[in-house]
Design a protein around this motif. Structure first.
Motif, short mmCIF file in Angstrom:
data_model
loop_
_atom_site.label_atom_id
_atom_site.label_comp_id
_atom_site.label_asym_id
_atom_site.label_seq_id
_atom_site.Cartn_x
_atom_site.Cartn_y
_atom_site.Cartn_z
N ARG A 179 0.87 -1.22 -0.04
CA ARG A 179 -0.04 0.04 0.15
C ARG A 179 0.69 1.18 0.04
NH1 ARG A 179 -5.70 0.02 1.65
NH2 ARG A 179 -5.16 2.03 2.30
N ALA A 180 1.97 1.13 0.75
CA ALA A 180 2.69 2.32 0.97
C ALA A 180 3.51 2.90 -0.56
CB ALA A 180 3.98 2.26 1.89
N SER A 181 3.87 1.58 -1.25
CA SER A 181 4.36 1.61 -2.70
C SER A 181 3.49 2.32 -3.46
CB SER A 181 4.95 0.48 -3.04
OG SER A 181 6.01 0.09 -2.18
N LEU A 182 2.26 2.00 -3.50
CA LEU A 182 1.18 2.36 -4.27
C LEU A 182 0.85 3.86 -4.11
CD1 LEU A 182 -1.26 -0.48 -4.14
CD2 LEU A 182 0.04 0.06 -6.22
N GLU A 183 1.04 4.36 -2.79
CA GLU A 183 0.69 5.60 -2.67
C GLU A 183 1.98 6.51 -3.26
OE1 GLU A 183 -1.40 6.06 1.69
OE2 GLU A 183 0.66 5.53 1.77
N LEU A 184 3.02 6.18 -3.38
CA LEU A 184 4.22 7.00 -3.97
C LEU A 184 4.11 6.84 -5.42
CD1 LEU A 184 6.61 6.10 -1.52
CD2 LEU A 184 5.24 8.19 -1.62
N SER A 185 4.21 5.52 -5.99
CA SER A 185 4.36 5.35 -7.49
C SER A 185 3.55 4.11 -7.92
CB SER A 185 5.85 5.25 -7.51
OG SER A 185 5.90 5.09 -9.13
N PRO A 186 2.09 4.24 -8.04
CA PRO A 186 1.30 3.03 -8.53
C PRO A 186 1.61 2.54 -9.97
CG PRO A 186 -0.01 4.84 -8.56
CD PRO A 186 1.30 5.12 -8.13
N TRP A 187 2.35 3.50 -10.91
CA TRP A 187 2.44 2.90 -12.34
C TRP A 187 3.76 1.99 -12.06
CZ3 TRP A 187 -1.24 3.29 -15.15
CH2 TRP A 187 -2.26 4.19 -15.23
N THR A 188 4.67 2.22 -11.21
CA THR A 188 5.71 1.13 -11.25
C THR A 188 5.84 0.05 -10.29
OG1 THR A 188 6.86 2.43 -9.60
CG2 THR A 188 7.37 3.21 -11.77
N VAL A 189 4.44 -0.07 -9.68
CA VAL A 189 4.64 -1.19 -8.57
C VAL A 189 4.21 -2.55 -9.27
CG1 VAL A 189 3.19 -2.32 -6.58
CG2 VAL A 189 3.99 0.40 -6.75
N GLY A 190 2.94 -2.83 -10.06
CA GLY A 190 2.67 -3.91 -10.65
C GLY A 190 2.85 -3.90 -12.25
N THR A 191 1.83 -4.78 -12.74
CA THR A 191 1.94 -4.83 -14.07
C THR A 191 0.44 -4.68 -14.59
OG1 THR A 191 1.91 -7.38 -14.08
CG2 THR A 191 4.23 -6.20 -14.18
N PRO A 192 0.25 -4.44 -15.99
CA PRO A 192 -1.15 -4.59 -16.47
C PRO A 192 -1.81 -5.87 -16.54
CG PRO A 192 0.41 -3.33 -18.11
CD PRO A 192 1.22 -3.99 -16.91
N TYR A 193 -2.91 -6.04 -16.27
CA TYR A 193 -3.63 -7.46 -16.05
C TYR A 193 -3.60 -7.76 -17.61
CZ TYR A 193 -7.40 -10.74 -15.08
OH TYR A 193 -8.11 -11.85 -15.06
#
Length: 82
Positions: A29-43
């Motif tokens: 969650r903390a990572s998503l608050e800062l930079s959600p585009w770099t955390v995961g991958t497109p479904y």
């Protein structure tokens, strides 16, 4: 910073999580608050701005989320604990 918005399937899954998975979820969650585009991958790989997935706890948690850039918000849609 992005604002996180919990949706019902996600909230119910968090309530059912074992205590050992709460800390990895908090880090995610903390990572998503800062930079959600770099955390995961497109479904869907051909739709990079659509729903995304991210994992935590060595793949034991899978989070589905969407980024609403114009609102600087991240919608937490669903969480699966494996």
């Amino acid at each position: 910073m992005y604002r996180l918005r919990d949706h019902e399937p996600y909230a119910a899954a968090v309530a059912a999580l074992p205590p050992a998975l709460l800390a990895p979820l908090a880090e995610l969650r903390a990572s998503l608050e800062l930079s959600p585009w770099t955390v995961g991958t497109p479904y869907v790989p051909t739709n990079p701005s659509g729903i995304r997935t991210a994992t935590a706890a060595a793949g034991r948690l899978v989070l589905y989320y969407g980024v609403i850039e114009r609102e600087r918000a991240v919608d937490l849609l669903n969480l699966v604990a494996l």
